[in-house]
Every structure is written in structure tokens, then in C-alpha cells.
Design an enzyme around this catalytic site. Sequence first.
Site, PDB file in Angstrom:
ATOM      1  N   GLY A  36      28.932  51.766  54.497  1.00 29.25           N
ATOM      2  CA  GLY A  36      28.295  52.835  55.283  1.00 29.25           C
ATOM      3  C   GLY A  36      26.871  53.061  54.795  1.00 29.25           C
ATOM      4  N   HIS A  37      26.733  53.152  53.471  1.00 32.08           N
ATOM      5  CA  HIS A  37      25.394  53.344  52.904  1.00 32.08           C
ATOM      6  C   HIS A  37      24.490  52.138  53.179  1.00 32.08           C
ATOM      7  CE1 HIS A  37      27.958  55.823  50.013  1.00 32.08           C
ATOM      8  NE2 HIS A  37      27.103  56.716  50.452  1.00 32.08           N
ATOM      9  N   GLN A  61      24.938  70.941  45.664  1.00 34.60           N
ATOM     10  CA  GLN A  61      25.731  70.929  46.896  1.00 34.60           C
ATOM     11  C   GLN A  61      27.233  70.921  46.633  1.00 34.60           C
ATOM     12  OE1 GLN A  61      23.796  67.153  48.112  1.00 34.60           O
ATOM     13  NE2 GLN A  61      25.805  66.581  48.907  1.00 34.60           N
ATOM     14  N   ARG A 187      34.627  59.157  48.594  1.00 32.65           N
ATOM     15  CA  ARG A 187      35.828  59.910  48.187  1.00 32.65           C
ATOM     16  C   ARG A 187      37.122  59.154  48.513  1.00 32.65           C
ATOM     17  NH1 ARG A 187      32.301  64.570  49.353  1.00 32.65           N
ATOM     18  NH2 ARG A 187      32.151  65.747  47.425  1.00 32.65           N
TER      19      ARG A 187
HETATM   20  P1  AMP Z   1      26.703  60.342  50.433  1.00 33.75           P
HETATM   21  O1  AMP Z   1      26.383  59.358  49.357  1.00 33.75           O
HETATM   22  O2  AMP Z   1      28.149  60.485  50.707  1.00 33.75           O
HETATM   23  O3  AMP Z   1      25.979  61.657  50.254  1.00 33.75           O
HETATM   24  O4  AMP Z   1      26.114  59.713  51.770  1.00 33.75           O
HETATM   25  C1  AMP Z   1      24.784  59.262  51.836  1.00 33.75           C
HETATM   26  C2  AMP Z   1      24.494  58.902  53.266  1.00 33.75           C
HETATM   27  O5  AMP Z   1      25.393  57.886  53.716  1.00 33.75           O
HETATM   28  C3  AMP Z   1      24.664  60.089  54.221  1.00 33.75           C
HETATM   29  O6  AMP Z   1      23.625  60.038  55.191  1.00 33.75           O
HETATM   30  C4  AMP Z   1      26.002  59.799  54.852  1.00 33.75           C
HETATM   31  O7  AMP Z   1      26.151  60.368  56.132  1.00 33.75           O
HETATM   32  C5  AMP Z   1      25.983  58.290  54.923  1.00 33.75           C
HETATM   33  N1  AMP Z   1      27.336  57.757  55.059  1.00 33.75           N
HETATM   34  C6  AMP Z   1      28.407  58.033  54.280  1.00 33.75           C
HETATM   35  N2  AMP Z   1      29.512  57.400  54.745  1.00 33.75           N
HETATM   36  C7  AMP Z   1      29.129  56.708  55.856  1.00 33.75           C
HETATM   37  C8  AMP Z   1      29.798  55.854  56.787  1.00 33.75           C
HETATM   38  N3  AMP Z   1      31.099  55.590  56.685  1.00 33.75           N
HETATM   39  N4  AMP Z   1      29.080  55.319  57.802  1.00 33.75           N
HETATM   40  C9  AMP Z   1      27.754  55.590  57.924  1.00 33.75           C
HETATM   41  N5  AMP Z   1      27.063  56.377  57.073  1.00 33.75           N
HETATM   42  C10 AMP Z   1      27.728  56.933  56.051  1.00 33.75           C
END
Ligand code: AMP
Length: 285
Positions: A36-37, A61, A187
Amino acid sequence: MEHLTSISAVRERVRAWRREGHTVGFVPTMGALHAGHTSLVEAARRACHRVIASVFVNPAQFGPNEDLSKYPRDLPGDMLKLEQAGCHALFTTTPDEMYPEGFATWVTVEGLTDGLCGRARPGHFRGVTTIVAKLFNLVQPDDAFFGEKDRQQLQVLRRMTRDLDLPVRVHGCPTVREPDGLALSSRNLYLSPADRTRATALSRGLRLARAAYEGGERQAAALERVVRAELEAAQARVDYVEVVDLATLKPVAEAGDDTLVAVAAVVGATRLIDNHRLGDAFPGA
Ligand code: AMP
């Protein structure tokens, strides 16, 4: 990929890129990176000459009873994935650099942060908007990339950027999912094998709601019931299932293409979220 570990190093790097005439794309994260990232990094690569990502587990946060101390961390793995995705620079920092002694300035977006995750996680979005405003200010990117998986966060950040006239284009990128539909999330690493199976109830519920919508169902309450039934069958503890307007994030009675079905549920001990805009095709469906 260059690893930058201070605000001054980031400013210097971005200034040098600008002197060379490059545009700059930015991908903020909390690490424990997954596909995703890296999809955000790939989107940034397509839009900008240079891409910088940040990895910072932002204490502001997390609520007092949340998972800050056990949030997954894997910097070497993250660096490898960013490098492979074509990221040019990584910024890592510390809570002390981001929140020095006497820190007293917060950015809050009102209204959009009241419902959905804002209700269950008081102060969460204030932490998100404050850190993203700071990161925008110190990176000064042309474009920034966020996932639709965290749709409320995306909408809140769009509003902050507009309201404060921040000179950054905010892009939303589609949710990347496992083959069985589960939205990728750092998570997910907490899930036991049994909980991992139960966690598919979130995306299955959304997919069924989307199928009902396609079949002509427009009553928000009926769509909500479809999702709730899946979660309850999987013994997930529902935090919320809401059918809301994409722009206001307020509940609607009648669904349309710009309606979002949003869900948060606790599976085992892990709180998971997912959402679907009804006008979009559900991937894999
Ligand atoms: P986080 O590290 O969880 O704070 O996420 C960092 C970025 O990655 C944020 O913009 C999230 O929305 C994005 N993100 C997390 N999981 C996904 C996913 N499965 N698909 C697309 N973007 C994601």
C-alpha cells in the site's frame, strides 16, 4: 536512496533538487511498509521528478491506551522496499526533533474530524494534521500522496491544505488489498492466523454492500445492515459501520455514487478500518 535524519538535511536536499529544476513528491508514513505504501511511492514517481518519503511513528496521533509502544518498526526492511519502489530519499526523525520542549502549536480541522474514527480516537486527527502540516512545511513538496484506505484522514488533510492555502497538491490513491480482499495495513501484523481469517469480514461486508447498491438498494440503513451482519458473523467487535457523504462525512439516508461506506472493527485485539465509495468498482468483485 539517500537517508536524511534531520530537518536541515531535508531542507538542503529539497533546495538542491529545486535548483536542478526538479519537482518533488512526498509520501509520509509511519513505517512497517507494505505494498500500500509503495503504491504511493510509485504514484509519486509517475507525477514528480524526485520522491521523498518519511517514516515517523507520530506519538501525537496515538491515544493513551493505543499501540504506540508496540507499533511495528522495521527500518531496514522499509529502506529496502522504498529503494525498490524508486524512492530517492527517506526522512526519519525523532519525537524530540518534531516536538521540542515547549511545543504548543496544533493544527485542528473541525467538523470532518468529529465522526467515524474521530469519535473513537479523540485527539487522533489533531496529531495527524499537526505532523502533516509540519512535514509539508519542512519538505515543501509540490505533490503529496495518501491512501484512500484512510479516507477520513485523506479528506481531513485535503481540507487542511485548502483552508491554510498550503501550496501542495494532495492526491488520494486506491486501497491496495490482499487477494482475499483484506486492506493492507501495518496493523495486520498483529493478527493471529485465526483473526487474519476473521479480518476478511470487513472487505467482504463492503463488497456485499457494493453488490446490494449495484442491485438497486439505496437505503443507507439496509447497506449498513449488510456490513454489520458480516462483521457479527465473524465475531468482530463493531466500532462503527456508517454510510456517509464523501464530502461532509455525515450520515446520509439515501446512498449515491459519492456515498462512502466506512467501517471500523476490532478483530482479536486489533482495530481495523476499511471503506468503499459506492460509485467505484470493488476490486476483485
Ligand atoms: P501509515 O503508515 O499507516 O500511517 O500510512 C501511510 C500512508 O499509506 C497513508 O496515506 C495511508 O493511507 C497509506 N496506506 C496505508 N495502507 C494502505 C493501503 N492498503 N493501500 C493504499 N494506501 C495505504
